[in-house]
Design an enzyme around this catalytic site. Structure first.
Site, PDB file in Angstrom:
ATOM      1  N   GLY A 138     -11.959 -10.506   3.172  1.00 24.86           N
ATOM      2  CA  GLY A 138     -11.573 -10.282   1.774  1.00 24.86           C
ATOM      3  C   GLY A 138     -10.737  -9.021   1.614  1.00 24.86           C
ATOM      4  N   ALA A 153      -5.079  -9.743   2.859  1.00 24.95           N
ATOM      5  CA  ALA A 153      -4.699 -11.068   3.370  1.00 24.95           C
ATOM      6  C   ALA A 153      -5.622 -12.151   2.824  1.00 24.95           C
ATOM      7  CB  ALA A 153      -4.726 -11.066   4.899  1.00 24.95           C
ATOM      8  N   ILE A 155     -18.570  -3.901   6.070  1.00 27.38           N
ATOM      9  CA  ILE A 155     -17.467  -3.722   7.035  1.00 27.38           C
ATOM     10  C   ILE A 155     -16.259  -3.129   6.323  1.00 27.38           C
ATOM     11  CG2 ILE A 155     -15.830  -4.931   8.548  1.00 27.38           C
ATOM     12  CD1 ILE A 155     -18.019  -6.889   9.255  1.00 27.38           C
ATOM     13  N   VAL A 178      -5.373   0.364   3.324  1.00 32.78           N
ATOM     14  CA  VAL A 178      -4.004   0.876   3.191  1.00 32.78           C
ATOM     15  C   VAL A 178      -3.093  -0.332   2.958  1.00 32.78           C
ATOM     16  CG1 VAL A 178      -4.162   3.027   4.497  1.00 32.78           C
ATOM     17  CG2 VAL A 178      -3.837   0.866   5.703  1.00 32.78           C
ATOM     18  N   LYS A 180       9.911   0.069  -6.820  1.00 31.74           N
ATOM     19  CA  LYS A 180      10.496   0.588  -5.572  1.00 31.74           C
ATOM     20  C   LYS A 180      11.887  -0.007  -5.386  1.00 31.74           C
ATOM     21  CE  LYS A 180       9.688   0.347  -0.582  1.00 31.74           C
ATOM     22  NZ  LYS A 180       8.871  -0.232   0.491  1.00 31.74           N
ATOM     23  N   LEU A 240      -3.670  -8.876   9.390  1.00 30.85           N
ATOM     24  CA  LEU A 240      -3.840  -8.088  10.617  1.00 30.85           C
ATOM     25  C   LEU A 240      -4.437  -8.927  11.745  1.00 30.85           C
ATOM     26  CD1 LEU A 240      -5.180  -4.855   8.887  1.00 30.85           C
ATOM     27  CD2 LEU A 240      -2.844  -5.308   9.679  1.00 30.85           C
TER      28      LEU A 240
END
Ligand SMILES: Cc1cc2nc3c(=O)[nH]c(=O)nc-3n(C[C@H](O)[C@H](O)[C@H](O)COP(=O)(O)OP(=O)(O)OC[C@H]3O[C@@H](n4cnc5c(N)ncnc54)[C@H](O)[C@@H]3O)c2cc1C
Length: 500
Positions: free
Chosen positions: A13, A16, A43, A48, A79, A334
């Protein structure tokens, strides 16, 4: 009998997990499939991942989000690009903008004409022909207007946001559309003895969770894709040697800049990402060249204001899973791979993986050619981004530290060598397939880091000199007028989307 997937189980969770949950809950007709997400608060997530690239606006549109509400709820800013400091050589800076330079002329990209013009007029600064760069430097922002032929109509932007608020936002979206969240730590995974497919996840509590399709968003550990299915990893750390980061937020000291800054350091680089109410900072470094203590000391010394969070140390290895999809497990985020955050691409890679998964959505037969195609396209995409990242290190004249000497002298992939050669010799730039970074991005980094081509496209010489000068002056003047008309970034936020 239908072989359709009946249940999708997402493990993880973080950004991603909740992004894919949100997208699937939007794209799959409600009630046709169960979607369950398992995560463990103990966990936690990497915490970031705050800078994005403009493609995220497509994802937001796909979800049907109200952008102002999204910005408010994620403490976001806008941005317009990334400023790179000290990359080509110490003391230099340039912006990689999210919009074009100048305009194409005679069917050619602007940079060919710029090179011709600059060869006669040495002080011609390419930034003067790019509204996003001028706006970024002036701290200005607005969304594109409906004024054809004006640079204001093509303003392209992304967001800088709070990663945990973003995951929460995605979670609210997904849960409101029927995704079921289960809290708990997965301690055991059962594989089918015959097919090797994942059948169930067992939680610490003893509860088991089944599924037809499993999406592994368990982070770097790749609990399903690697620890159970052993999909393998292509390690690219010889080309992208940074392998650690320390992140820390600091107080805001003024109006947020509408861009991310990446400042090269002795053995890596440091990010600065301004949000509405704080600044995200991080030092990304290679542990062969600097210790954790020194990396943190360097980060602390460069904060603009007092830190407001404890340092968060992270370790990673740049590369990609050899088989991001294996059997009935698709890895995302990741768990699928990691390319260092220099160009803020990880969230984008999650987004494109979700789109690819939908395009190749399986049934319970998991047809191998479908999986193979998905994997091939995923690897190509990672390789394209990888090459673009390596360029930032390779195209340097820095030789002041062992780290910079290593990256400057290292051999790079043939695909990048070819691209650098093409540009150096003829100013030719190209975009492979649908790769995320187009010619403007390649130009921005190559030019920004001091690469100058030997020549440019011969057609650029066919324009009479005085016509070229007039056009260049006109492009610069139009950009300056547009800039004058733009509100400040802070003014725009205050008016439309100030966080509570
Ligand atoms: C230093 C750094 C800077 C970055 N900066 C950017 C950036 O600027 N822009 C960008 O786009 N991306 C950036 N990224 C990448 C971005 O952070 C990630 O892509 C994004 O957060 C996705 O992470 P994730 O969800 O895959 O993994 P994680 O955040 O690690 O989430 C993993 C999830 O799996 C769960 N989990 C794991 N094991 C178990 C288990 N056994 N049982 C139950 N649950 C489990 C965890 O609880 C967690 O919920 C950065 C990454 C790093 C390391």
């Amino acid at each position: 009998m239908s072989r359709a997937i009946r249940k999708i189980t997402i493990l993880g969770g973080g950004t991603a997990g909740w992004m894919v949950a949100a997208a699937l809950s939007r794209l799959i007709p409600q009630g046709s499939m169960e979607i369950e997400l398992v995560e463990s608060e103990s966990i936690g997530t990497v915490g970031v991942g705050e800078a994005t690239i403009p493609h995220i606006t497509y994802f937001n549109r796909l979800l049907g989000l109200d952008e102002d509400e999204f910005v408010r709820k994620t403490n976001a800013t806008f941005k317009l690009g990334i400023e790179f400091v000290n990359w080509g050589r110490l003391g230099e800076r340039y912006i990689h903008p999210f919009g074009d330079y100048g305009v194409s002329m005679e069917g050619l990209r602007f940079h060919h004409f710029y090179h011709r013009y600059a060869s006669a007029k040495n002080d011609a600064d390419v930034d003067d022909y790019c509204l996003p760069i001028l706006a970024a430097r002036a701290g200005k922002f607005q969304r594109p207007t409906n004024t054809p032929n004006s640079p204001l109509s093509s303003i392209t932007y992304a967001f800088q946001f709070d990663a945990s608020l973003y995951a929460r936002f995605m979670r609210e979206f997904a849960e409101a559309r029927g995704v079921v969240r289960t809290e708990g730590r997965v301690t055991d995974v059962t594989l089918d003895a015959e097919s090797g497919h994942v059948r169930t996840l067992t939680l610490e509590s003893g509860q088991t969770i089944d599924g037809d399709l499993f999406i592994d968003c368990s982070g770097f550990r790749g609990l399903l894709i690697e620890q159970n299915l052993e999909a393998g990893y292509q390690d690219w750390s010889h080309w992208l040697p940074v392998n650690r980061a320390v992140a820390r937020a600091s107080k805001s000291t003024g109006e947020p800049l509408p861009y991310t800054r990446a400042t090269a350091k002795s053995a890596g680089w440091q990010w600065r990402i301004p949000l509405q109410s704080r600044v995200g900072n991080g030092h990304v470094y290679c542990s062969d060249f600097i210790s954790d203590d020194d990396a943190l000391a360097s980060l602390n010394a460069d904060l603009d204001a007092d830190p407001i969070s404890e340092p968060n140390f992270l370790r990673f290895k740049t590369g990609v899973r050899r088989e991001p999809w294996k059997k009935n497990v698709v890895s995302l985020g990741l768990a699928a791979g990691f390319l260092e955050p220099l160009e803020s691409t990880s969230i984008h890679l999650i987004q494109t993986a979700v789109a690819r998964l939908m395009a190749h959505f399986p049934n319970r037969d998991f047809i191998p050619s479908n999986t193979d195609f998905y994997n091939r396209k995923t690897l190509e995409e990672y390789e394209q981004v990888r090459d673009f990242l390596i360029l930032h290190y390779k195209a340097t004249t820095r030789d002041d530290t062992p780290f910079w000497r290593y990256v400057r002298d290292m051999a790079v992939p043939d695909t990048l060598t070819e691209r650098m050669r093409q540009y150096s010799e003829t100013a030719h730039l190209y975009r492979e397939d649908n790769e995320v970074f187009g010619e403007t991005s390649w130009f921005a980094v190559m030019h920004g880091q001091g690469m100058r081509p030997k020549t440019y496209h011969p057609i650029a010489d066919t324009l009479p000199g005085e016509v070229l000068s007039q056009r260049m002056e006109q492009i610069g003047a139009v950009n300056r007028r547009c800039l004058d008309a733009m509100p400040t970034h802070q003014g725009f936020i205050d008016r439309f989307c100030k966080a509570g």
